[in-house]
Scaffold this motif. Structure first.
Motif, PDB file in Angstrom:
ATOM      1  N   THR A   1       0.768  -1.321  -0.051  1.00 13.80           N
ATOM      2  CA  THR A   1       0.084   0.056   0.021  1.00 13.80           C
ATOM      3  C   THR A   1       0.876   1.303  -0.011  1.00 13.80           C
ATOM      4  O   THR A   1       0.530   2.224  -0.792  1.00 13.80           O
ATOM      5  N   GLU A   2       1.767   1.301   0.952  1.00 13.81           N
ATOM      6  CA  GLU A   2       2.605   2.317   1.011  1.00 13.81           C
ATOM      7  C   GLU A   2       3.441   2.732  -0.242  1.00 13.81           C
ATOM      8  O   GLU A   2       3.900   3.767  -0.789  1.00 13.81           O
ATOM      9  N   GLN A   3       3.824   1.488  -0.966  1.00 15.83           N
ATOM     10  CA  GLN A   3       4.768   1.502  -2.071  1.00 15.83           C
ATOM     11  C   GLN A   3       3.820   2.115  -3.306  1.00 15.83           C
ATOM     12  O   GLN A   3       4.277   3.149  -4.222  1.00 15.83           O
ATOM     13  N   ILE A   4       2.832   1.676  -3.494  1.00 15.99           N
ATOM     14  CA  ILE A   4       1.791   2.390  -4.340  1.00 15.99           C
ATOM     15  C   ILE A   4       1.542   3.861  -4.183  1.00 15.99           C
ATOM     16  O   ILE A   4       1.598   4.820  -5.242  1.00 15.99           O
ATOM     17  N   LEU A   5       1.292   4.251  -2.946  1.00 13.74           N
ATOM     18  CA  LEU A   5       1.007   5.651  -2.591  1.00 13.74           C
ATOM     19  C   LEU A   5       2.292   6.532  -2.804  1.00 13.74           C
ATOM     20  O   LEU A   5       1.926   7.706  -3.442  1.00 13.74           O
ATOM     21  N   THR A   6       3.574   6.107  -2.541  1.00 16.11           N
ATOM     22  CA  THR A   6       4.654   6.957  -3.037  1.00 16.11           C
ATOM     23  C   THR A   6       4.829   7.135  -4.518  1.00 16.11           C
ATOM     24  O   THR A   6       5.407   8.178  -5.092  1.00 16.11           O
ATOM     25  N   HIS A   7       4.174   6.206  -5.574  1.00 26.87           N
ATOM     26  CA  HIS A   7       3.955   6.457  -6.688  1.00 26.87           C
ATOM     27  C   HIS A   7       2.876   7.213  -7.296  1.00 26.87           C
ATOM     28  O   HIS A   7       3.015   8.148  -8.093  1.00 26.87           O
ATOM     29  N   LEU A   8       1.762   7.440  -6.346  1.00 26.99           N
ATOM     30  CA  LEU A   8       0.732   8.312  -6.728  1.00 26.99           C
ATOM     31  C   LEU A   8       0.678   9.749  -6.258  1.00 26.99           C
ATOM     32  O   LEU A   8       0.333  10.607  -6.591  1.00 26.99           O
ATOM     33  N   PHE A   9       1.392  10.201  -5.085  1.00 31.16           N
ATOM     34  CA  PHE A   9       1.656  11.090  -4.391  1.00 31.16           C
ATOM     35  C   PHE A   9       3.247  11.714  -4.373  1.00 31.16           C
ATOM     36  O   PHE A   9       4.139  10.888  -4.067  1.00 31.16           O
ATOM     37  N   SER A  10       3.461  12.915  -4.184  1.00 24.48           N
ATOM     38  CA  SER A  10       4.664  13.447  -3.992  1.00 24.48           C
ATOM     39  C   SER A  10       5.137  13.503  -2.878  1.00 24.48           C
ATOM     40  O   SER A  10       4.352  13.081  -1.501  1.00 24.48           O
ATOM     41  N   GLN A  11       6.370  13.537  -2.357  1.00 23.00           N
ATOM     42  CA  GLN A  11       7.003  13.350  -0.910  1.00 23.00           C
ATOM     43  C   GLN A  11       6.259  14.340  -0.044  1.00 23.00           C
ATOM     44  O   GLN A  11       5.904  14.178   1.246  1.00 23.00           O
ATOM     45  N   GLU A  12       6.143  15.735  -0.707  1.00 26.65           N
ATOM     46  CA  GLU A  12       5.400  16.663   0.057  1.00 26.65           C
ATOM     47  C   GLU A  12       3.959  16.283   0.327  1.00 26.65           C
ATOM     48  O   GLU A  12       3.545  16.444   1.769  1.00 26.65           O
ATOM     49  N   GLU A  13       3.515  15.673  -0.381  1.00 21.68           N
ATOM     50  CA  GLU A  13       1.985  15.149  -0.225  1.00 21.68           C
ATOM     51  C   GLU A  13       1.875  13.953   1.053  1.00 21.68           C
ATOM     52  O   GLU A  13       0.818  14.077   1.824  1.00 21.68           O
ATOM     53  N   MET A  14       2.814  12.971   0.678  1.00 21.84           N
ATOM     54  CA  MET A  14       3.004  12.138   1.705  1.00 21.84           C
ATOM     55  C   MET A  14       3.394  12.529   3.158  1.00 21.84           C
ATOM     56  O   MET A  14       2.619  11.989   4.183  1.00 21.84           O
ATOM     57  N   SER A  15       4.078  13.563   3.137  1.00 21.80           N
ATOM     58  CA  SER A  15       4.378  14.145   4.545  1.00 21.80           C
ATOM     59  C   SER A  15       3.233  15.002   5.080  1.00 21.80           C
ATOM     60  O   SER A  15       3.013  14.652   6.349  1.00 21.80           O
ATOM     61  N   ALA A  16       2.541  15.488   4.238  1.00 22.58           N
ATOM     62  CA  ALA A  16       1.299  16.290   4.930  1.00 22.58           C
ATOM     63  C   ALA A  16       0.183  15.453   5.377  1.00 22.58           C
ATOM     64  O   ALA A  16      -0.751  15.967   6.198  1.00 22.58           O
TER      65      ALA A  16
END
Length: 298
Positions: free
Chosen positions: A136-151
Motif C-alpha cells: 500500500t505504501e509503495q503504491i502511494l509513493t507512486h501516486l503522491f509526491s513526498q510533500e503530499e506524503m508528509s502532509a
C-alpha cells in the motif's frame, strides 16, 4: 452503460462502455494508474457534467486491470480506432500499444507518463523499499509526491484506506510489480508516435521530470505539453483539433480564450502547486498549439 469481464492471456479486465457514439468516430479508451480504478482515477481529473457532451458524441470505454501485465492493453472489439487517455502505468500501456499499433490510435492523452525503464539507482531504491514498506505504501509513493506524503492529506488517507482494504490487492500487487519491471519505450524523434499527443503533468508530481524528458523526445509539431487545472476543457480542444468536435460546440469554452492565452503562456508567472491526481474541478484553459508548454495558475 454496459459492463463486461474479459479474460486475457495477461489477466482479467473489467470493461465499462458508456454511450453509443458514432461508428465513424474513434472510441475514447481510458486506462487507469496502479492502485486506482476508472472511477477513482478519472473522476478527479474530468468533471462529470462537462464530459456529458463528449459521451453524446463518442463511445467511452473504461478498462480496469485486475492483475494486468505490462503492455497488455486490450483493443476494444468493434472499434476501428481509439483515442487513448491513460494515467501513470495506464499511460505507459497505451503508449506502448500506440507504438505497436499506430494504425489503431488516432490520438493520445498521456498523464504523468514515465516512458523509460528504471535505472540502476531506481531499481536498488525500489528493492530496498519492498523490504521496508507495505505494498500500500509503495503504491502511494507512486501516486503522491513526498510533500503530499508528509502532509498526510485527507485524499492521501482515503486512498490508503481504499487500497489496503481492496479485495483484489494481490492482483494490484501484480500490476505494480509488472509496471516496475517495464521496458524502455525507446522513444526519440525517429521512433515516435504517429498520432497527435497531449502530455499532461501536475506540478510537483512524482514523475514530473520523466514527463518533461518524454516531451523532449517527441515531435514538437504534433505534441502539446500541458500543466492544467481543468483537464476536461483541454481534452475537448484536443478532440476539436483532431476534427471530431465542431467549433460551434465550443462556443461557451471559447469566451475566456483571449484572457487565458495572455496569462497561461507566461513562464515566469505563479505556478500551480496542485498535482494532477489531486485536482478536482478547478478552473483552467485550452491546450497550446504544438511545441509550446502551457502552465495554468489556479
Amino acid at each position: 452503460m454496459q459492463e463486461h469481464t474479459v479474460e486475457t492471456a495477461h489477466g482479467v479486465l473489467h470493461v465499462t462502455v458508456h454511450g453509443t457514439g458514432n461508428a465513424r468516430r474513434p472510441a475514447i479508451l481510458t486506462f487507469h494508474d496502479v492502485g486506482l480504478e476508472s472511477k477513482s482515477c478519472f473522476s478527479t481529473l474530468f468533471k462529470f457534467e462537462e464530459m456529458q457532451e463528449i459521451v453524446k458524441n463518442f463511445t467511452v470505454v473504461h478498462i480496469d486491470a485486475l492483475g494486468q501485465e505490462d503492455g497488455a492493453a486490450a483493443y476494444p472489439a468493434g472499434f476501428r480506432t481509439i483515442i487513448g487517455v491513460g494515467v501513470g502505468a495506464g499511460a505507459y500501456i497505451l503508449a506502448k500499444f500506440a507504438m505497436c499499433n499506430p494504425e489503431a490510435v488516432e490520438g493520445l492523452v498521456l498523464i504523468n507518463i514515465d516512458a523509460e525503464a528504471r535505472g540502476w539507482m531506481d531499481w536498488a531504491a525500489h528493492k530496498l523499499t519492498t523490504l521496508t514498506s507495505s505494498i500500500t505504501e509503495q503504491i502511494l509513493t507512486h501516486l503522491f509526491s513526498q510533500e503530499e506524503m508528509s502532509a498526510g492529506t485527507e485524499l492521501l488517507q482515503s486512498h490508503r484506506e481504499r487500497i489496503s482494504k481492496a479485495s483484489h490487492l494481490p492482483n494490484m500487487e501484480l500490476f505494480w510489480k509488472s509496471y516496475n519491471n517495464r521496458r524502455d519505450l525507446n522513444i526519440d524523434r525517429s521512433n515516435t508516435f504517429k498520432c497527435p499527443v497531449m502530455l499532461v503533468v501536475g506540478d510537483q508530481a512524482p514523475h514530473e521530470d520523466a514527463a518533461v524528458e518524454c516531451n523532449s523526445k517527441l515531435d514538437p509539431t504534433t505534441t502539446s505539453f500541458l500543466k492544467p487545472s481543468k483537464l476536461t476543457e483541454a481534452f475537448k480542444y484536443f478532440i476539436q483539433g483532431m476534427g471530431y468536435m465542431a467549433s460551434s460546440c465550443m462556443t461557451r469554452l471559447s469566451r475566456s480564450r483571449t484572457t487565458s492565452l495572455s496569462s497561461s503562456y507566461s513562464m515566469e508567472g505563479s505556478r500551480s502547486r496542485s498535482r494532477t491526481l489531486s485536482q478536482s474541478s478547478q478552473g483552467g484553459q485550452m491546450p497550446p498549439s504544438p511545441s509550446h508548454t502551457m502552465e495554468v495558475s489556479c
